[in-house]
Design an enzyme around this catalytic site. Structure first.
Site, PDB file in Angstrom:
ATOM      1  CG  HIS A  69      -1.806   1.150   1.406  1.00 48.03           C
ATOM      2  ND1 HIS A  69      -3.175   1.053   1.337  1.00 48.03           N
ATOM      3  CD2 HIS A  69      -1.522   2.461   1.657  1.00 48.03           C
ATOM      4  CE1 HIS A  69      -3.695   2.263   1.512  1.00 48.03           C
ATOM      5  NE2 HIS A  69      -2.719   3.130   1.727  1.00 48.03           N
ATOM      6  CD  GLU A  70       1.775   3.323   3.694  1.00 49.79           C
ATOM      7  OE1 GLU A  70       1.919   4.445   3.158  1.00 49.79           O
ATOM      8  OE2 GLU A  70       0.746   2.997   4.308  1.00 49.79           O
TER       9      GLU A  70
HETATM   10 ZN    ZN Z   1      -2.577   5.152   2.153  1.00 48.02          ZN
END
Ligand code: ZN
Length: 190
Positions: free
Chosen positions: A149-150
């Site tokens: 996600h990051e």
């Molecule tokens: Zn995020």
């Protein structure tokens, strides 16, 4: 210092981060501020774009979430994921190794919005940290989801880009409202 979090609709979230070539005192302060901001919002990951900086930099600490397991392998051996927390990743590169798996995700740039996202269950990660050391590990579960996600953020990719059409359709009104509110707030600031 706690920093304001950029919300969906802010163009910075779509910017690819520049490579970090040097850990300067300013960058160290930014990293400390990012941890403080993330903790204040009870987040487990924060990307530089979310505090208004287009850099290949993310901070992660999954320890506050205890009901979603993570796995870690260092040099091919199982290790305690907590042993590498908190995690600073500069210029991270992620390679999928596991089969795709659906799981719930939220994002500090999308307050109160959640969706099921499919991502590889485990990934190989290489990066440098804030001490200039090379990190290389394989992770699974929540940590793998969080890292992916990051790292997406660092390339201007948002979790809504990875939602299936039905999930995104369900959230459409909220997303449109958030985007409009962010754009109006940015206009007022100018
Ligand atoms: Zn995020």
């Amino acid at each position: 210092m706690k920093l304001p979090v950029c919300k969906y609709g802010d163009p910075i979230l779509r910017k690819k981060g520049a490579l970090v070539t040097e850990v300067t005192p300013e960058l160290r302060q930014l990293i400390a501020d990012m941890f403080e901001t993330m903790e204040a919002h009870h987040g487990v990951g924060l990307a530089a774009q979310q505090i208004g900086q287009a850099l290949q930099l993310t901070v992660i600490d999954i320890r506050p979430i205890e009901d979603r397991p993570s796995t870690l392998e260092l040099d091919g051996k199982p290790a305690d994921p907590k042993s590498i927390m908190p995690l600073v990743l500069l210029n991270p590169v992620v390679k999928p190794v596991g089969a795709p798996e659906a799981g719930s995700e939220g994002c500090l740039s999308f307050p109160k919005l959640y969706g099921e996202i499919e991502r590889p269950e485990s990934v190989d990660v290489t990066a440098t940290n804030d001490k200039g050391e090379t990190l290389s590990f394989r992770c699974g579960g929540l940590l793998a989801r969080c890292v992916q996600h990051e790292v997406d953020h660092l390339h201007g990719i948002l979790f809504i880009d990875r939602m299936d059409r039905a999930t995104k359709e369900d959230l459409k009104l909220d997303l449109d409202d958030l985007q409009a509110a962010t754009k109006a707030a940015l206009k007022r600031k100018k």
